[in-house]
Design a protein around this motif. Structure first.
Motif, mmCIF file in Angstrom:
data_model
loop_
_atom_site.group_PDB
_atom_site.id
_atom_site.type_symbol
_atom_site.label_atom_id
_atom_site.label_comp_id
_atom_site.label_asym_id
_atom_site.label_seq_id
_atom_site.Cartn_x
_atom_site.Cartn_y
_atom_site.Cartn_z
ATOM 1 N N ARG A 1 0.823 -1.212 0.000
ATOM 2 C CA ARG A 1 0.000 0.000 0.000
ATOM 3 C C ARG A 1 0.861 1.268 0.000
ATOM 4 O O ARG A 1 2.008 1.275 0.443
ATOM 5 C CB ARG A 1 -0.925 0.008 1.210
ATOM 6 C CG ARG A 1 -1.955 -1.108 1.182
ATOM 7 C CD ARG A 1 -3.124 -0.813 2.104
ATOM 8 N NE ARG A 1 -4.090 -1.922 2.090
ATOM 9 C CZ ARG A 1 -4.975 -2.144 1.120
ATOM 10 N NH1 ARG A 1 -5.010 -1.328 0.095
ATOM 11 N NH2 ARG A 1 -5.796 -3.168 1.188
ATOM 12 N N CYS A 2 0.261 2.334 -0.521
ATOM 13 C CA CYS A 2 0.953 3.628 -0.588
ATOM 14 C C CYS A 2 0.973 4.328 0.766
ATOM 15 O O CYS A 2 1.772 5.244 0.986
ATOM 16 C CB CYS A 2 0.272 4.534 -1.611
ATOM 17 S SG CYS A 2 0.297 3.877 -3.299
ATOM 18 N N ILE A 3 0.075 3.924 1.669
ATOM 19 C CA ILE A 3 -0.013 4.512 3.005
ATOM 20 C C ILE A 3 0.219 3.419 4.042
ATOM 21 O O ILE A 3 -0.398 2.354 3.984
ATOM 22 C CB ILE A 3 -1.398 5.152 3.250
ATOM 23 C CG1 ILE A 3 -1.654 6.276 2.243
ATOM 24 C CG2 ILE A 3 -1.515 5.657 4.678
ATOM 25 C CD1 ILE A 3 -0.729 7.471 2.382
ATOM 26 N N THR A 4 1.117 3.694 4.979
ATOM 27 C CA THR A 4 1.352 2.768 6.090
ATOM 28 C C THR A 4 0.621 3.280 7.318
ATOM 29 O O THR A 4 0.817 4.428 7.739
ATOM 30 C CB THR A 4 2.859 2.670 6.405
ATOM 31 O OG1 THR A 4 3.551 2.241 5.229
ATOM 32 C CG2 THR A 4 3.108 1.673 7.521
ATOM 33 N N ASP A 5 -0.252 2.447 7.869
ATOM 34 C CA ASP A 5 -1.033 2.806 9.058
ATOM 35 C C ASP A 5 -0.204 2.514 10.304
ATOM 36 O O ASP A 5 0.120 1.363 10.595
ATOM 37 C CB ASP A 5 -2.336 2.010 9.068
ATOM 38 C CG ASP A 5 -3.278 2.433 10.193
ATOM 39 O OD1 ASP A 5 -2.869 3.222 11.060
ATOM 40 O OD2 ASP A 5 -4.430 1.955 10.194
ATOM 41 N N LEU A 6 0.146 3.567 11.034
ATOM 42 C CA LEU A 6 0.994 3.427 12.223
ATOM 43 C C LEU A 6 0.215 3.557 13.534
ATOM 44 O O LEU A 6 0.815 3.595 14.604
ATOM 45 C CB LEU A 6 2.099 4.501 12.198
ATOM 46 C CG LEU A 6 3.070 4.443 11.013
ATOM 47 C CD1 LEU A 6 4.004 5.643 11.057
ATOM 48 C CD2 LEU A 6 3.859 3.144 11.023
ATOM 49 N N ARG A 7 -1.090 3.584 13.452
ATOM 50 C CA ARG A 7 -1.876 3.841 14.670
ATOM 51 C C ARG A 7 -1.714 2.729 15.699
ATOM 52 O O ARG A 7 -1.746 2.998 16.910
ATOM 53 C CB ARG A 7 -3.351 4.024 14.311
ATOM 54 C CG ARG A 7 -3.620 5.351 13.590
ATOM 55 C CD ARG A 7 -5.052 5.463 13.141
ATOM 56 N NE ARG A 7 -5.373 4.441 12.130
ATOM 57 C CZ ARG A 7 -6.575 4.298 11.578
ATOM 58 N NH1 ARG A 7 -7.565 5.104 11.957
ATOM 59 N NH2 ARG A 7 -6.784 3.371 10.662
ATOM 60 N N PHE B 1 -7.657 9.890 8.253
ATOM 61 C CA PHE B 1 -6.411 9.983 7.499
ATOM 62 C C PHE B 1 -5.863 11.403 7.462
ATOM 63 O O PHE B 1 -6.590 12.361 7.205
ATOM 64 C CB PHE B 1 -6.608 9.504 6.062
ATOM 65 C CG PHE B 1 -5.410 9.730 5.187
ATOM 66 C CD1 PHE B 1 -4.255 8.976 5.373
ATOM 67 C CD2 PHE B 1 -5.419 10.712 4.207
ATOM 68 C CE1 PHE B 1 -3.138 9.197 4.590
ATOM 69 C CE2 PHE B 1 -4.303 10.925 3.416
ATOM 70 C CZ PHE B 1 -3.164 10.166 3.606
ATOM 71 N N SER B 2 -4.577 11.520 7.701
ATOM 72 C CA SER B 2 -3.894 12.805 7.545
ATOM 73 C C SER B 2 -2.392 12.561 7.489
ATOM 74 O O SER B 2 -1.877 11.630 8.109
ATOM 75 C CB SER B 2 -4.225 13.761 8.695
ATOM 76 O OG SER B 2 -3.684 13.276 9.907
ATOM 77 N N VAL B 3 -1.708 13.383 6.723
ATOM 78 C CA VAL B 3 -0.242 13.410 6.722
ATOM 79 C C VAL B 3 0.178 14.874 6.751
ATOM 80 O O VAL B 3 -0.539 15.755 6.257
ATOM 81 C CB VAL B 3 0.368 12.703 5.488
ATOM 82 C CG1 VAL B 3 0.159 11.204 5.546
ATOM 83 C CG2 VAL B 3 -0.198 13.268 4.195
ATOM 84 N N SER B 4 1.315 15.145 7.312
ATOM 85 C CA SER B 4 1.765 16.521 7.463
ATOM 86 C C SER B 4 2.229 17.095 6.125
ATOM 87 O O SER B 4 2.655 16.368 5.226
ATOM 88 C CB SER B 4 2.897 16.605 8.477
ATOM 89 O OG SER B 4 4.062 15.970 7.976
#
Length: 340
Positions: free
Chosen positions: A18-24, A87-90
């Motif tokens: 995936r293009c996004i890694t979930d770190l929660r 979802f959010s990225v800085s």
């Protein structure tokens, strides 16, 4: 578009692709990051079967800033699809990844241009599609070039043959005795003449088919084959990729160019060393005027052939334009290399 976002494709991806890694559920210590942009996966997802400039006409002629923006757009749409309002990225993370994507995609376009050139130099064969003008110089294996995407914190001096490195080490030692230094950082990309002992490798004439993980690794690791084998006069082009320019950082490429030219031209007898800055957004700076600055070595030596430290500030319009420009540069520079 073949590299547009697809909900079906995205939902079918394995977590590691995936293009996004979930770190929660696996937070980074002392950081508030919930989601990470997986840069290599973003490139593999967006460019699964082609390299811009060597694809369909619609992609080759597409505004280049739109091509560079697409991996980040795809990643953000994935994040919104799978994680909705969470979802959010800085903005800083986005800017960092966007800059890296500009560098890697541009390096891959230049790699393929060099590979097509090298194929002609070794076999006399010139691909018919996409259509580009055949090189003007006589084919010769001695006129092959390698495009090296150099890693961060790398010292370009490591590319040079031992004798050249020893001379630079002696210069630094002399300065060190006076508590002075001559640090060398690295350009993002170096184009060098392929050393004689490596000319038989198919690597240099093989175009990247895509930006999947194996192709990215090939681009990233190629400099290791060349390291320690390059003569001072065989670094023919250095490039700094800056997706956007800031007034307070304009002088970093100037420093890098001047140090390269001082050492290679001034101390090791190399011919002209060309250094370029590639960007998508020069607006809001005085970059055009700043990069007319002359090479300090040439000025200090009062050379008649004084030249700019930064050969050109280049804003690519399309991937095809980059390819044509590489061929034009090689026609000029490699005509000086003895075909024998």
């Amino acid at each position: 578009m073949p590299f547009a976002f697809s909900e079906v494709k995205t939902k079918a991806l394995k977590d590691e692709d995936r293009c996004i890694t979930d770190l929660r559920d696996a937070p980074i210590k002392n950081r508030k990051t919930k989601f990470r942009l997986a840069q290599q996966n973003m490139l593999a997802y967006t460019f699964p079967s082609f390299i811009p400039g060597f694809a369909a006409a619609g992609i080759n002629g597409m505004p280049y800033d739109e091509i560079i923006a697409r991996p980040l757009e795809n990643a953000k749409r994935e994040g919104e699809l799978l994680h909705d309002v969470d979802f959010s990225v800085s903005s800083s993370a986005e800017a960092k990844v966007a800059g890296d994507i500009f560098e890697i995609v541009s390096s891959s376009v230049m790699w393929n241009a060099a590979a097509r050139w090298n194929k002609y130099m070794t076999t006399g064969q010139w691909a018919a599609s996409p259509k580009y003008a055949r090189p003007k110089v006589q084919p010769s294996p001695s006129r092959q070039v390698a495009v090296l995407n150099l890693p961060r914190d790398y010292d370009w001096v490591q590319l040079l043959v031992p004798e050249a490195r020893d001379k630079i080490a002696a210069i630094r030692q002399g300065l060190g005795d006076k508590k002075l230094g001559l640090p060398t950082s690295t350009p993002d990309l170096a184009m060098v003449v392929v050393p004689e002992e490596l000319r038989e490798l198919d690597l240099w004439s093989t175009e990247l088919p895509n930006l999947g993980h194996p192709a990215q690794a090939e681009l990233r690791e190629a400099h290791k084959l060349i390291q320690g084998r390059v003569e001072p006069g065989e670094i023919i082009l250095a490039v700094a990729f800056k997706k956007s320019l800031r007034s307070d950082r304009l002088y970093q490429p100037l420093y890098e160019a001047n140090v390269m030219q001082l050492l290679l031209e001034g101390r090791l007898g190399a011919p002209r060393v060309d250094f370029e800055v590639h960007t998508l957004a020069p607006e809001g700076t005085d970059a055009v005027n700043t990069y007319t600055a002359a090479s300090l070595y040439a000025v200090a030596e009062d050379r008649e052939d004084v030249h700019r430290a930064v050969r050109e500030l280049y804003v690519p319009s399309t991937a095809s334009d980059i390819v044509k420009r590489v061929f034009g540069f090689l026609n000029e520079r490699m005509s000086l290399v003895d075909a024998a």
